[in-house]
Each structure stands twice: as C-alpha cells, then as structure tokens.
Design an enzyme around this catalytic site. Structure first.
Site, PDB file in Angstrom:
ATOM      1  N   ASP A  34       0.815  -1.220   0.000  1.00 18.00           N
ATOM      2  CA  ASP A  34       0.000   0.000   0.000  1.00 18.00           C
ATOM      3  C   ASP A  34       0.846   1.266   0.000  1.00 18.00           C
ATOM      4  OD1 ASP A  34      -2.014  -1.802   0.296  1.00 18.00           O
ATOM      5  OD2 ASP A  34      -2.925  -0.858   2.058  1.00 18.00           O
TER       6      ASP A  34
ATOM      7  N   HIS B  64       3.743  -2.266   3.083  1.00 17.53           N
ATOM      8  CA  HIS B  64       3.806  -0.916   2.502  1.00 17.53           C
ATOM      9  C   HIS B  64       5.136  -0.747   1.780  1.00 17.53           C
ATOM     10  CE1 HIS B  64       0.772  -0.748   5.654  1.00 17.53           C
ATOM     11  NE2 HIS B  64       0.223   0.250   4.982  1.00 17.53           N
TER      12      HIS B  64
HETATM   13 NI    NI Z   1      -2.580   3.090   3.360  1.00 23.58          NI
END
Ligand code: NI
Length: 468
Positions: free
Chosen positions: A272, A417
């Site tokens: 992400d 991430h």
């Molecule tokens: Ni996010």
C-alpha cells in the site's frame, strides 16, 4: 537360375528384410508409446490420488487454525508428483522423435510466450470499461448489467489467429461470432447478455486455451473453455460480469486460468501507499525472479510521481489497485468526495498504464456504509487483509518476516507498505520462503477468482478455502 534371376531374388530378399525391420521398428515405437502412455496414466492417477488425499488434510489444518508448515504444504500440493509429470513430458520431447507431430502440437513450454486476453464490457446506461487484464473480474455496477463485450489479445506470438467471441442476447439468442475488438451484443440498448462463448482461431488454437466464466445470479460460473457456453441462457438470467484468461497448452496437463494451479496453495502479497522510486523496483525485481506477482494499492499522487514503476507492474502481470488520491479515510469524506478520490486515482492509473483498477483498499481499512455504497456504484469491491505486518510502524524487517512466516496460510492477503527500506528487505526473504513452501504468489483478483470471485459493494479479508 541365371545371374539375372539371382539378382532379382537377392533384391526381393533384401526388400523383405527391410520390410520386416521397418515393421519391427514400428512395433518397438508402438510399444514405447504404449509404455509411455501407461506411465502417464500411473503418474496421473498418483497425482489425483495425492491431491484428493491432501485436500482433506488441508481442510483440517485450516480448521485447527494453525499455519501449515512448508513440508505439509508441499505434500499437500502433491508437489513431487507434479514434478514427475513435468519431467516425463520433457522426456517425451527428447526421446520421441517418432512422435514429432505430437511434440509439435504440444510445443515446448519455454518457447511459448505468455499471451493475455483483455476484455472490455458495456454496462447498461454507461460507457465501455477500459480493457481489463487477463484473468480479472470485470463487473457491472450494482443494479446494472452487461449489454455488450469486446476482447483482444496482448503479447500474441508470430502465429495466425485471433480471439473470437459470441454472446447470447436476451430475446435474440446467439449472435454471430465476431473477433478482435469488434462489438458483440449492443451499446445504448436495454437488452442484456445472457451467456458468452469465446475461442481462439488459427494456429493460436493449437498452442493456447482460452478459459472464461461469467457472473450470473450472484455467483461466478465454473470455468469453461474453447467455445463452450458460459452462463445459462433462456431462463431469464443476465450476465453481470466476465472474466477470461489465455493459458499455454501443456501436453498431458490441464490448463488453468492465469496459469495458476487451483489445487496448489496461493497467497496474495499486497503493498500500500506507494509506489516509491527505490523500494517498489526492488520488490518487483524479486517477484520477477521467482515468476510471482503482487497487488499494489496505490495513492494517485504517488502514481503521478512514478509512472515508470507503475507501467512495469502492469507488464509483469501485477495488479494495480486504488488507495484513493491522497490517502484520506472514508470516514472523513462525503460520498461525492470519495467518488472523486477514487475516480481521480483510477484515471491517473489509466492514463499511465491503460489499465483501470478494479479493486479498492480503503485507507486505514476504514469502511462506512455510505462509502461502501459508493464502491458498489463504481463496481469496485473493497479488499482488506488477513495478515497485518504493521511494517509501517515497526520499520523492522525481522519482525515483518516473522509475522508473515509464522501466520501465513493458503488464501491469505498480506498487508505491507512499499515505502520503507525495511519492507523491501523483508520482502526479499518473504518472497523466497513462500515460494520454497510451495505457495503461488498471485494477485488479489487471481486469488479471488479461484475462491468464489468478487462482488461489488462487498469487502474481503482473505480467500481461504472453505472448511468442509
Ligand atoms: Ni494506506
């Protein structure tokens, strides 16, 4: 008997001997083929037995809630049998000169490029969607339905043929086959598609299978292939979505959509908040080296900064997901604002790659009823996760690795991430270890396609196998 007759007799004798030898050679080849066929049957039976045996075992593992060990998963997948079948196929190629035709019909796997089929659909009252990549679910928004479809191929090798398709239109029946980017069905019409057929033509049909399924009456139909009908026509059911995939033909093996074997375990790694200039390319390099894919839920403003990285994702078959434009949580946005956040991001990704994202990850995992209504209207399911690495907080590769490897199960969605070096470091180990444990690294859309598919207006945390 004079000399002439003697010569004739000798020639006759030699001819007979040649015929006998030729007959013997043929017999030997026939025997070899028979033995080979028997071997294939035995191995296939072993494989089927292995898979059947294991499915029950896997279910019980999941029921116990524990992460299966690498060995268990390999055994569960019937990995050894699978390897044996592959080797056998190669030996067929190497030794079977007499069976050259079969070999050529089968082609050698490594020589054939992976080819994709791209599908675009026309939902009732709306514009055509962009072409969606191979093996994705293309859905009509909630309360809409499909009136037309188009398909085309990508990465076609130097072979004759193209993709052809026909649709069954409500009130009209089957419409004539059309091919490559031509419209099947209608646009600006109220008549709905009830069923779909697709096939490959020319040489392509010898080397590739086309598989497809439709979303009808709230479920994805079983995969059908090469001209078979997907969907039930004439019973008042409409088609609300289509997914299609091209797979290389592998002699003696089943072909699978996305070339993913549904009997083997699979995991969707998701990243992400990126892409980033430094971390994302490292992860892509690693995935490419093992033939894996991941899903990237990107924020629009990061996409604008790193268009090359996003294009590479798409070329590798990774999935591009929508994570809003500036990472604002759903709880802080009106329906209008959320719509703009999502659409703006999809547009940026589309302008960059020609691909429109089909799934959303709500920032922070926050969901509201009104926000989910917006996603339903945009026909974009929400994707959450089942393994939370908290990598953004710890920034510690060892912890991220440990979280994934001690908890991951078949069907999981892993949240990471691709902004942090520690996550890049962790990914190097995680990707290698998951592959070593026998997991196929697939996109969220691919994973969902084998575990019940996606529906608009819904959110998903994982796609684990149902417990029997
Ligand atoms: Ni996010």
């Amino acid at each position: 008997m004079d000399e002439h007759d003697d010569l004739e007799l000798q020639k006759e004798k030699e001819k007979t001997q040649r015929q006998v030898k030729a007959e013997k050679r043929k017999q030997t080849v026939r025997n070899q083929i028979l033995i080979l066929a028997l071997a294939v049957i035995v191995v296939t039976a072993g494989l089927v037995f292995g898979l059947t045996r294991v499915n029950g075992k896997e279910s019980s593992d999941i029921a116990e809630g524990g992460a299966a060990s690498g060995e268990e998963l390999m055994a569960a997948a019937g990995e050894e049998d699978w390897e044996m079948t592959e080797v056998l196929s190669y030996e067929t190629f190497a030794e079977g000169d007499a069976e050259r035709e079969t070999i050529e019909a089968g082609h050698v796997w490594e020589d054939l490029p992976k080819m994709d089929v791209l599908v675009s659909v026309c939902p009732h009252g709306l514009d055509w969607t962009a072409y969606s990549p191979d093996n994705r679910c293309v859905l009509a928004p909630v309360n809409s339905y499909l009136t037309g479809m188009k398909a085309t191929l990508r990465n076609q090798p130097d072979m004759s043929g193209t993709v052809q398709y026909s649709v069954n239109v409500s009130g009209y029946g089957w419409i004539d086959w059309v091919e490559d980017t031509a419209l099947a069905g209608g646009e600006s019409t109220d008549t709905t598609i009830e069923a779909v057929c697709m096939q490959l033509s020319g040489e392509l049909a010898d080397y590739y299978d086309i598989l497809y399924s439709v979303y009808q009456n709230g479920v994805w139909t079983d995969w059908v292939r090469n001209g078979e009908e997907a969907g039930e026509s004439g019973v008042g059911l409409r088609v609300d979505g289509i997914r299609a995939s091209v797979s290389r033909k592998w002699p003696g093996e089943e072909s699978y959509a996305g070339e993913i074997n549904p009997a083997l375990p699979m995991v969707a790694l998701t990243y992400d908040d990126g892409p980033s200039k430094s971390v994302t390319p490292r992860i892509l390099d690693k995935l490419e080296s093992v033939g894996g894919r991941a899903t990237f839920f990107m924020v629009g403003e990061q996409v604008e900064r790193n268009p090359d990285v996003v294009n590479r994702m798409v070329q590798m078959g990774c999935e591009v997901g929508n994570h809003t434009f500036d990472h604002t949580e759903m709880t802080k946005l009106t329906q209008q604002e959320l719509t703009e956040e999502i659409q703006r991001t999809s547009q940026v990704i589309y302008d960059c790659t020609g691909i429109r994202p089909l799934i959303v990850r709500p920032p922070g995992g926050a969901e509201t009823d009104s926000g989910m209504d917006v996603l339903g209207f945009l026909s974009m399911p929400a994707i959450l996760w089942s393994v939370d690495t908290r990598d953004w907080k710890t920034r510690d590769a060892a912890q991220t690795i440990n979280t994934v490897l001690t908890t991951v199960q078949d069907g999981d969605i892993v949240l990471m991430h691709d902004l942090y070096d520690a996550t890049g470091d962790a990914s190097m180990t995680i990707i290698d270890e998951l592959v070593a444990r026998g997991y196929q690294l697939v996109t969220v859309s691919e994973l969902s396609a084998y575990r019940g598919g996606l529906e608009p207006e819904k959110s998903y945390m994982s796609f684990r196998r149902p417990v029997n």
